[in-house]
Design a protein around this motif. Structure first.
Motif, PDB file in Angstrom:
ATOM      1  N   LEU A  65       0.811  -1.215   0.000  1.00 58.64           N
ATOM      2  CA  LEU A  65       0.000   0.000   0.000  1.00 58.64           C
ATOM      3  C   LEU A  65       0.849   1.272   0.000  1.00 58.64           C
ATOM      4  O   LEU A  65       0.520   2.235  -0.685  1.00 58.64           O
ATOM      5  CB  LEU A  65      -0.945  -0.001   1.204  1.00 58.64           C
ATOM      6  CG  LEU A  65      -2.111  -0.993   1.116  1.00 58.64           C
ATOM      7  CD1 LEU A  65      -2.943  -0.945   2.390  1.00 58.64           C
ATOM      8  CD2 LEU A  65      -2.985  -0.691  -0.097  1.00 58.64           C
ATOM      9  N   ARG A  66       1.931   1.296   0.763  1.00 59.66           N
ATOM     10  CA  ARG A  66       2.747   2.511   0.844  1.00 59.66           C
ATOM     11  C   ARG A  66       3.358   2.843  -0.512  1.00 59.66           C
ATOM     12  O   ARG A  66       3.260   3.981  -0.985  1.00 59.66           O
ATOM     13  CB  ARG A  66       3.859   2.341   1.886  1.00 59.66           C
ATOM     14  CG  ARG A  66       4.744   3.588   2.049  1.00 59.66           C
ATOM     15  CD  ARG A  66       5.924   3.316   2.968  1.00 59.66           C
ATOM     16  NE  ARG A  66       6.822   2.330   2.408  1.00 59.66           N
ATOM     17  CZ  ARG A  66       7.797   2.611   1.544  1.00 59.66           C
ATOM     18  NH1 ARG A  66       7.973   3.863   1.127  1.00 59.66           N
ATOM     19  NH2 ARG A  66       8.588   1.666   1.081  1.00 59.66           N
ATOM     20  N   THR A  67       3.986   1.853  -1.138  1.00 62.02           N
ATOM     21  CA  THR A  67       4.624   2.092  -2.429  1.00 62.02           C
ATOM     22  C   THR A  67       3.592   2.401  -3.509  1.00 62.02           C
ATOM     23  O   THR A  67       3.772   3.329  -4.301  1.00 62.02           O
ATOM     24  CB  THR A  67       5.461   0.865  -2.845  1.00 62.02           C
ATOM     25  OG1 THR A  67       6.431   0.582  -1.829  1.00 62.02           O
ATOM     26  CG2 THR A  67       6.172   1.125  -4.162  1.00 62.02           C
ATOM     27  N   VAL A  68       2.506   1.630  -3.541  1.00 63.01           N
ATOM     28  CA  VAL A  68       1.451   1.866  -4.528  1.00 63.01           C
ATOM     29  C   VAL A  68       0.853   3.261  -4.336  1.00 63.01           C
ATOM     30  O   VAL A  68       0.612   3.987  -5.302  1.00 63.01           O
ATOM     31  CB  VAL A  68       0.347   0.796  -4.421  1.00 63.01           C
ATOM     32  CG1 VAL A  68      -0.860   1.171  -5.271  1.00 63.01           C
ATOM     33  CG2 VAL A  68       0.888  -0.561  -4.856  1.00 63.01           C
ATOM     34  N   GLY A  69       0.604   3.637  -3.078  1.00 61.10           N
ATOM     35  CA  GLY A  69       0.054   4.959  -2.799  1.00 61.10           C
ATOM     36  C   GLY A  69       0.974   6.074  -3.264  1.00 61.10           C
ATOM     37  O   GLY A  69       0.520   7.081  -3.816  1.00 61.10           O
ATOM     38  N   LYS A  70       2.280   5.884  -3.074  1.00 61.70           N
ATOM     39  CA  LYS A  70       3.242   6.910  -3.501  1.00 61.70           C
ATOM     40  C   LYS A  70       3.268   7.020  -5.028  1.00 61.70           C
ATOM     41  O   LYS A  70       3.346   8.132  -5.573  1.00 61.70           O
ATOM     42  CB  LYS A  70       4.634   6.556  -2.972  1.00 61.70           C
ATOM     43  CG  LYS A  70       5.671   7.650  -3.190  1.00 61.70           C
ATOM     44  CD  LYS A  70       7.034   7.251  -2.622  1.00 61.70           C
ATOM     45  CE  LYS A  70       6.992   7.154  -1.120  1.00 61.70           C
ATOM     46  NZ  LYS A  70       8.353   6.907  -0.558  1.00 61.70           N
ATOM     47  N   ILE A  71       3.193   5.895  -5.709  1.00 64.83           N
ATOM     48  CA  ILE A  71       3.178   5.893  -7.178  1.00 64.83           C
ATOM     49  C   ILE A  71       1.946   6.630  -7.701  1.00 64.83           C
ATOM     50  O   ILE A  71       2.034   7.511  -8.567  1.00 64.83           O
ATOM     51  CB  ILE A  71       3.200   4.452  -7.720  1.00 64.83           C
ATOM     52  CG1 ILE A  71       4.552   3.791  -7.415  1.00 64.83           C
ATOM     53  CG2 ILE A  71       2.928   4.435  -9.230  1.00 64.83           C
ATOM     54  CD1 ILE A  71       4.560   2.286  -7.661  1.00 64.83           C
ATOM     55  N   ILE A  72       0.786   6.277  -7.164  1.00 63.63           N
ATOM     56  CA  ILE A  72      -0.470   6.874  -7.624  1.00 63.63           C
ATOM     57  C   ILE A  72      -0.524   8.362  -7.305  1.00 63.63           C
ATOM     58  O   ILE A  72      -0.904   9.182  -8.156  1.00 63.63           O
ATOM     59  CB  ILE A  72      -1.671   6.131  -6.997  1.00 63.63           C
ATOM     60  CG1 ILE A  72      -1.756   4.721  -7.565  1.00 63.63           C
ATOM     61  CG2 ILE A  72      -2.974   6.891  -7.241  1.00 63.63           C
ATOM     62  CD1 ILE A  72      -2.831   3.862  -6.928  1.00 63.63           C
ATOM     63  N   LEU A  73      -0.156   8.732  -6.085  1.00 58.82           N
ATOM     64  CA  LEU A  73      -0.196  10.137  -5.683  1.00 58.82           C
ATOM     65  C   LEU A  73       0.728  10.984  -6.555  1.00 58.82           C
ATOM     66  O   LEU A  73       0.351  12.087  -6.993  1.00 58.82           O
ATOM     67  CB  LEU A  73       0.207  10.276  -4.208  1.00 58.82           C
ATOM     68  CG  LEU A  73       0.165  11.697  -3.622  1.00 58.82           C
ATOM     69  CD1 LEU A  73      -1.256  12.226  -3.643  1.00 58.82           C
ATOM     70  CD2 LEU A  73       0.721  11.698  -2.192  1.00 58.82           C
ATOM     71  N   THR A  74       1.912  10.473  -6.838  1.00 61.87           N
ATOM     72  CA  THR A  74       2.871  11.207  -7.669  1.00 61.87           C
ATOM     73  C   THR A  74       2.346  11.382  -9.094  1.00 61.87           C
ATOM     74  O   THR A  74       2.351  12.493  -9.642  1.00 61.87           O
ATOM     75  CB  THR A  74       4.216  10.473  -7.713  1.00 61.87           C
ATOM     76  OG1 THR A  74       4.731  10.341  -6.381  1.00 61.87           O
ATOM     77  CG2 THR A  74       5.221  11.241  -8.568  1.00 61.87           C
ATOM     78  N   ARG A  75       1.891  10.297  -9.704  1.00 64.07           N
ATOM     79  CA  ARG A  75       1.427  10.354 -11.089  1.00 64.07           C
ATOM     80  C   ARG A  75       0.255  11.312 -11.256  1.00 64.07           C
ATOM     81  O   ARG A  75       0.253  12.160 -12.157  1.00 64.07           O
ATOM     82  CB  ARG A  75       1.008   8.949 -11.553  1.00 64.07           C
ATOM     83  CG  ARG A  75       2.172   8.010 -11.847  1.00 64.07           C
ATOM     84  CD  ARG A  75       1.650   6.662 -12.322  1.00 64.07           C
ATOM     85  NE  ARG A  75       0.866   6.818 -13.536  1.00 64.07           N
ATOM     86  CZ  ARG A  75       1.364   6.716 -14.768  1.00 64.07           C
ATOM     87  NH1 ARG A  75       2.653   6.481 -14.951  1.00 64.07           N
ATOM     88  NH2 ARG A  75       0.582   6.862 -15.813  1.00 64.07           N
ATOM     89  N   TYR A  76      -0.738  11.193 -10.385  1.00 62.57           N
ATOM     90  CA  TYR A  76      -1.958  11.981 -10.579  1.00 62.57           C
ATOM     91  C   TYR A  76      -1.801  13.424 -10.120  1.00 62.57           C
ATOM     92  O   TYR A  76      -2.411  14.327 -10.705  1.00 62.57           O
ATOM     93  CB  TYR A  76      -3.132  11.306  -9.868  1.00 62.57           C
ATOM     94  CG  TYR A  76      -3.617  10.083 -10.613  1.00 62.57           C
ATOM     95  CD1 TYR A  76      -4.538  10.200 -11.639  1.00 62.57           C
ATOM     96  CD2 TYR A  76      -3.124   8.821 -10.303  1.00 62.57           C
ATOM     97  CE1 TYR A  76      -4.968   9.081 -12.344  1.00 62.57           C
ATOM     98  CE2 TYR A  76      -3.548   7.698 -11.003  1.00 62.57           C
ATOM     99  CZ  TYR A  76      -4.463   7.834 -12.026  1.00 62.57           C
ATOM    100  OH  TYR A  76      -4.873   6.730 -12.723  1.00 62.57           O
ATOM    101  N   THR A  77      -0.986  13.670  -9.116  1.00 60.18           N
ATOM    102  CA  THR A  77      -0.770  15.050  -8.671  1.00 60.18           C
ATOM    103  C   THR A  77      -0.012  15.845  -9.733  1.00 60.18           C
ATOM    104  O   THR A  77      -0.441  16.925 -10.152  1.00 60.18           O
ATOM    105  CB  THR A  77       0.003  15.082  -7.348  1.00 60.18           C
ATOM    106  OG1 THR A  77      -0.741  14.386  -6.343  1.00 60.18           O
ATOM    107  CG2 THR A  77       0.216  16.518  -6.895  1.00 60.18           C
ATOM    108  N   VAL A  78       1.127  15.304 -10.170  1.00 57.97           N
ATOM    109  CA  VAL A  78       1.938  15.988 -11.179  1.00 57.97           C
ATOM    110  C   VAL A  78       1.187  16.060 -12.508  1.00 57.97           C
ATOM    111  O   VAL A  78       1.170  17.102 -13.165  1.00 57.97           O
ATOM    112  CB  VAL A  78       3.292  15.285 -11.364  1.00 57.97           C
ATOM    113  CG1 VAL A  78       4.116  15.982 -12.443  1.00 57.97           C
ATOM    114  CG2 VAL A  78       4.064  15.248 -10.051  1.00 57.97           C
TER     115      VAL A  78
END
Length: 263
Positions: free
Chosen positions: A179-192
């Motif tokens: 969850l931590r790694t997946v959350g970081k990937i998703i948050l980065t992609r969609y925010t930027v």
């Protein structure tokens, strides 16, 4: 990826290109390069396994399988040429730098060169169809009417086949440790991605087709190439698959909401 994809690419690119269309390729490559740098930063001081996972999931978009059917439905061929040229730039990232970094972080001895890039890109059927389409469009050459008839038939089959394959690959298997790694990937992609798309939408002159697409292009799912890369280089396939599947679902709802708003 369905074998009909080159047909829809060649059909959509049978037009005269202008600077706006060609700009999309530089935009796809430039944004991918930015996301590659962000992926390297995210992996700083992490284990090589995590560095490689960021390298294949943070940059790059699933355009051929995911975006083509939706764009074709919403905007038709007038929108397809923009997303295809955007994917040309995206292909250099997906099949070039992402592959190189995945190999480098796992094996440690990969050396990047023009020959290395050409070898990888030369094996990609979608990329080669892009190059043929661009060359023909810029040179003014066109397929004979009989050949275009065959291409039209194959292109018409691309949408149902792509949606069928998309449904087959979607499987949600979320594990607590991921969850931590997946959350970081998703948050980065969609925010930027959302920030970049909104800025282009607001700053550039309004175009009824291209402007709404700016809001869509940068929130597409993770490239499907991340899955074979994770298998080839022995990364955590379940983690990569989870991130990939979650972005497919998120992007689907985001894109339909944007398309409804744009009309």
């Amino acid at each position: 990826m369905p074998n009909t994809l080159p047909a829809i690419v060649l059909k959509s690119m049978s037009v005269d290109m202008d600077l706006t269309i060609l700009f999309m390729t530089f935009l796809g490559f430039g944004f991918g390069a930015i996301m590659t740098i962000i992926a390297i930063i995210l992996g700083k001081n992490k284990y090589r396994e995590e560095k490689g996972i960021y390298a294949i999931t943070v940059p790059g978009f699933n355009i051929g399988l995911f975006a083509y059917p939706l764009v074709q439905t919403i905007w038709g061929l007038s929108g397809m040429i923009y997303i295809i040229m955007f994917d040309v730039g995206n292909a250099f990232i997906v099949f070039g730098s992402s592959y190189f970094l995945a190999k480098y972080y796992k094996e440690g001895d990969a050396k990047f060169s023009i020959g290395f890039l050409a070898k990888i890109l030369g094996k990609s059927v979608p990329f080669m169809s892009y190059m043929i389409g661009v060359a023909m469009s810029l040179s003014g050459l066109r397929f004979p009417s009989m050949a275009m008839g065959v291409i039209d038939v194959l292109a018409g089959a691309n949408m149902p086949l792509a949606l069928l394959l998309l449904g087959i690959v979607i499987q949600l298997r979320i594990e607590a440790k991921d969850l931590r790694t997946v959350g970081k990937i998703i948050l980065t992609r969609y925010t930027v991605g959302a920030l970049f798309g909104v800025l282009l939408y607001l700053m550039l002159p309004y175009n009824p087709v291209l402007s709404p697409m700016f809001l869509i292009m940068f929130v597409l799912p993770i490239s499907m190439s991340s899955l074979p890369y994770s298998v080839q280089f022995n990364y955590d396939v379940k983690l990569v698959g989870t991130a990939n599947n979650m972005t497919i679902i998120l992007s689907f709802f985001i894109i339909w909401a944007i398309s409804a708003f744009s009309f």
